[in-house]
Design a protein around this motif. Structure first.
Motif, mmCIF file in Angstrom:
data_model
loop_
_atom_site.group_PDB
_atom_site.id
_atom_site.type_symbol
_atom_site.label_atom_id
_atom_site.label_comp_id
_atom_site.label_asym_id
_atom_site.label_seq_id
_atom_site.Cartn_x
_atom_site.Cartn_y
_atom_site.Cartn_z
ATOM 1 N N VAL A 1 0.848 -1.191 0.000
ATOM 2 C CA VAL A 1 0.000 0.000 0.000
ATOM 3 C C VAL A 1 0.883 1.241 0.000
ATOM 4 O O VAL A 1 1.869 1.308 0.740
ATOM 5 N N ARG A 2 0.528 2.225 -0.829
ATOM 6 C CA ARG A 2 1.292 3.475 -0.875
ATOM 7 C C ARG A 2 0.373 4.641 -1.182
ATOM 8 O O ARG A 2 -0.694 4.482 -1.773
ATOM 9 N N GLU A 3 0.807 5.830 -0.780
ATOM 10 C CA GLU A 3 0.041 7.057 -1.023
ATOM 11 C C GLU A 3 0.302 7.576 -2.430
ATOM 12 O O GLU A 3 1.413 7.462 -2.958
ATOM 13 N N VAL A 4 -0.725 8.167 -3.026
ATOM 14 C CA VAL A 4 -0.624 8.798 -4.336
ATOM 15 C C VAL A 4 -0.872 10.291 -4.156
ATOM 16 O O VAL A 4 -1.873 10.696 -3.568
ATOM 17 N N GLN A 5 0.041 11.122 -4.647
ATOM 18 C CA GLN A 5 -0.111 12.561 -4.523
ATOM 19 C C GLN A 5 -1.179 13.079 -5.477
ATOM 20 O O GLN A 5 -1.248 12.650 -6.636
ATOM 21 N N LEU A 6 -1.983 14.016 -5.014
ATOM 22 C CA LEU A 6 -3.039 14.584 -5.853
ATOM 23 C C LEU A 6 -2.475 15.316 -7.068
ATOM 24 O O LEU A 6 -3.175 15.473 -8.072
ATOM 25 N N ALA A 7 -1.242 15.778 -6.973
ATOM 26 C CA ALA A 7 -0.654 16.511 -8.095
ATOM 27 C C ALA A 7 -0.421 15.620 -9.312
ATOM 28 O O ALA A 7 -0.276 16.124 -10.433
ATOM 29 N N ASP A 8 -0.383 14.321 -9.108
ATOM 30 C CA ASP A 8 -0.218 13.367 -10.220
ATOM 31 C C ASP A 8 -1.098 12.159 -9.912
ATOM 32 O O ASP A 8 -0.593 11.066 -9.620
ATOM 33 N N PRO A 9 -2.405 12.319 -9.999
ATOM 34 C CA PRO A 9 -3.313 11.296 -9.475
ATOM 35 C C PRO A 9 -3.283 9.968 -10.202
ATOM 36 O O PRO A 9 -3.606 8.934 -9.609
ATOM 37 N N PHE A 10 -2.912 9.959 -11.488
ATOM 38 C CA PHE A 10 -2.944 8.719 -12.266
ATOM 39 C C PHE A 10 -1.570 8.255 -12.731
ATOM 40 O O PHE A 10 -1.454 7.202 -13.354
ATOM 41 N N GLY A 11 -0.535 9.043 -12.433
ATOM 42 C CA GLY A 11 0.810 8.727 -12.897
ATOM 43 C C GLY A 11 1.316 7.366 -12.440
ATOM 44 O O GLY A 11 1.765 6.560 -13.267
ATOM 45 N N PRO A 12 1.296 7.063 -11.141
ATOM 46 C CA PRO A 12 1.797 5.755 -10.685
ATOM 47 C C PRO A 12 1.022 4.582 -11.262
ATOM 48 O O PRO A 12 1.601 3.534 -11.553
ATOM 49 N N LEU A 13 -0.282 4.750 -11.456
ATOM 50 C CA LEU A 13 -1.087 3.677 -12.032
ATOM 51 C C LEU A 13 -0.685 3.441 -13.483
ATOM 52 O O LEU A 13 -0.496 2.298 -13.918
ATOM 53 N N ARG A 14 -0.533 4.522 -14.244
ATOM 54 C CA ARG A 14 -0.152 4.398 -15.646
ATOM 55 C C ARG A 14 1.281 3.898 -15.811
ATOM 56 O O ARG A 14 1.603 3.227 -16.795
ATOM 57 N N ALA A 15 2.147 4.212 -14.857
ATOM 58 C CA ALA A 15 3.532 3.746 -14.909
ATOM 59 C C ALA A 15 3.661 2.310 -14.413
ATOM 60 O O ALA A 15 4.779 1.791 -14.326
ATOM 61 N N GLU A 16 2.536 1.689 -14.106
ATOM 62 C CA GLU A 16 2.483 0.307 -13.619
ATOM 63 C C GLU A 16 3.233 0.134 -12.307
ATOM 64 O O GLU A 16 3.726 -0.952 -11.986
ATOM 65 N N GLN A 17 3.293 1.216 -11.530
ATOM 66 C CA GLN A 17 3.805 1.124 -10.164
ATOM 67 C C GLN A 17 2.708 0.682 -9.203
ATOM 68 O O GLN A 17 2.990 0.250 -8.083
ATOM 69 N N LEU A 18 1.453 0.810 -9.645
ATOM 70 C CA LEU A 18 0.290 0.384 -8.872
ATOM 71 C C LEU A 18 -0.602 -0.466 -9.763
ATOM 72 O O LEU A 18 -0.599 -0.330 -10.991
ATOM 73 N N ASP A 19 -1.412 -1.305 -9.117
ATOM 74 C CA ASP A 19 -2.369 -2.128 -9.844
ATOM 75 C C ASP A 19 -3.791 -1.594 -9.714
ATOM 76 O O ASP A 19 -4.600 -1.743 -10.631
ATOM 77 N N VAL A 20 -4.110 -1.001 -8.584
ATOM 78 C CA VAL A 20 -5.452 -0.502 -8.324
ATOM 79 C C VAL A 20 -5.334 0.654 -7.341
ATOM 80 O O VAL A 20 -4.355 0.743 -6.583
ATOM 81 N N GLN A 21 -6.315 1.551 -7.363
ATOM 82 C CA GLN A 21 -6.214 2.772 -6.569
ATOM 83 C C GLN A 21 -7.588 3.174 -6.066
ATOM 84 O O GLN A 21 -8.580 3.065 -6.790
ATOM 85 N N VAL B 1 -5.603 26.187 -4.534
ATOM 86 C CA VAL B 1 -5.994 24.984 -5.264
ATOM 87 C C VAL B 1 -4.777 24.099 -5.526
ATOM 88 O O VAL B 1 -3.629 24.523 -5.383
ATOM 89 N N MET B 2 -5.043 22.853 -5.923
ATOM 90 C CA MET B 2 -3.986 21.931 -6.303
ATOM 91 C C MET B 2 -3.613 22.140 -7.767
ATOM 92 O O MET B 2 -4.432 22.599 -8.567
ATOM 93 N N SER B 3 -2.385 21.784 -8.109
ATOM 94 C CA SER B 3 -1.932 21.874 -9.494
ATOM 95 C C SER B 3 -1.043 20.673 -9.795
ATOM 96 O O SER B 3 -0.650 19.925 -8.901
ATOM 97 N N GLY B 4 -0.733 20.489 -11.061
ATOM 98 C CA GLY B 4 0.121 19.385 -11.474
ATOM 99 C C GLY B 4 -0.457 18.672 -12.673
ATOM 100 O O GLY B 4 -1.134 19.284 -13.519
ATOM 101 N N GLU B 5 -0.231 17.374 -12.746
ATOM 102 C CA GLU B 5 -0.724 16.561 -13.866
ATOM 103 C C GLU B 5 -2.164 16.135 -13.576
ATOM 104 O O GLU B 5 -2.472 14.947 -13.453
ATOM 105 N N ILE B 6 -3.039 17.121 -13.466
ATOM 106 C CA ILE B 6 -4.428 16.887 -13.058
ATOM 107 C C ILE B 6 -5.347 17.252 -14.220
ATOM 108 O O ILE B 6 -5.246 18.349 -14.769
ATOM 109 N N PRO B 7 -6.259 16.377 -14.609
ATOM 110 C CA PRO B 7 -7.175 16.713 -15.704
ATOM 111 C C PRO B 7 -8.012 17.956 -15.381
ATOM 112 O O PRO B 7 -8.404 18.180 -14.234
ATOM 113 N N GLN B 8 -8.310 18.740 -16.408
ATOM 114 C CA GLN B 8 -9.060 19.960 -16.202
ATOM 115 C C GLN B 8 -10.464 19.685 -15.665
ATOM 116 O O GLN B 8 -10.976 20.436 -14.832
ATOM 117 N N TYR B 9 -11.093 18.599 -16.137
ATOM 118 C CA TYR B 9 -12.446 18.313 -15.647
ATOM 119 C C TYR B 9 -12.436 18.018 -14.148
ATOM 120 O O TYR B 9 -13.394 18.342 -13.437
#
Length: 239
Positions: A50-70, A120-128
């Motif tokens: 189990v590991r924490e995911v930063q809101l600034a890159d919410p999907f990065g670890p999942l897409r990099a296959e560092q995580l399986d589910v979130q 507000v938060m910023s980073g690799e976050i979708p606009q929607y």
């Protein structure tokens, strides 16, 4: 002998190896850890990390296959990710400087978000996602000023405590992220924040499906098995 049988059954279903699970909020972590304990007991041949995911890159670890589910905040509408049903919801609040006039009220309205700038938060976050959690206008059309953008949550708390603005958040954050100079007000007319599971479209393994079943069961959603999950859709989160 019983343990050997359970390992054989788990291996037959493909629930072996290591499952890597991410979470984005402290209260999500509690549910993930509890589900991981139950999961390990059911599938002794499968470990859980189990590991924490930063809101600034919410999907990065999942897409990099560092995580399986979130387990994370919705909405999520990504074509390469699968979203599950809403696991739980949290009332929305507003973090404000402790001495701000809004603290004379028992609660705040979404319209009050136009009374002071937002941090507000910023980073690799979708606009929607940003538009959903950090709107630029109130329901009545009043502009909401975005005064500062942060990469990490502690930066948000620091700027609010220094009087630089306010920030929307799950009201439950008051139990986990309190410090001098800030206060939490309920947003009485705001929609709750929904949380759910997601994984890669190409990563729907037996481990992931079994963990999704476990989380739904622990959270009181046994009627939401993985066969109702959708790809690239946030509609379960908004229902």
């Amino acid at each position: 002998m019983q343990e050997a049988i359970e390992r054989a059954v788990a291996a037959g279903r493909g629930v072996t190896g290591t499952l890597r699970v991410g979470f984005s909020a402290a209260w999500s972590n509690e549910l993930v850890v509890l589900a991981a304990d139950v999961f390990r007991a059911r599938y002794p041949g499968c470990g859980v990390q189990v590991r924490e995911v930063q809101l600034a890159d919410p999907f990065g670890p999942l897409r990099a296959e560092q995580l399986d589910v979130q387990l994370t905040e919705f909405p999520v509408a990504e074509p390469d990710l699968v979203t599950g049903p809403t696991i739980f919801s949290e009332p929305r609040g507003l973090i404000v400087p402790a001495k701000h006039p809004l603290m004379r009220q028992a609660s705040a309205s979404v319209e009050d978000m136009a009374r002071l700038p937002m941090v507000v938060m910023s980073g690799e976050i979708p606009q929607y996602w940003l538009d959903h959690h950090y709107p630029r206008h109130t329901p009545q059309g009043r502009p909401i000023v975005h005064a500062a953008a942060c990469t990490y949550w502690q930066e948000v708390l620091t700027l609010v405590s220094m009087g630089r603005g306010a920030s929307p958040a799950a009201l439950r954050a008051a139990r986990y992220h309190m410090r001098p100079g800030i206060a939490y007000l309920p947003l009485r007319d705001a929609d709750p924040i929904n949380y759910g599971l997601l994984w890669r479209r190409t990563g729907a393994t037996a481990r992931v499906m079994a963990f999704a079943e476990t989380v739904c069961e622990i959270a009181g959603n046994p009627g939401s098995p993985p066969n109702v999950l959708r790809t690239g859709s946030s509609s379960p989160a908004e229902s």
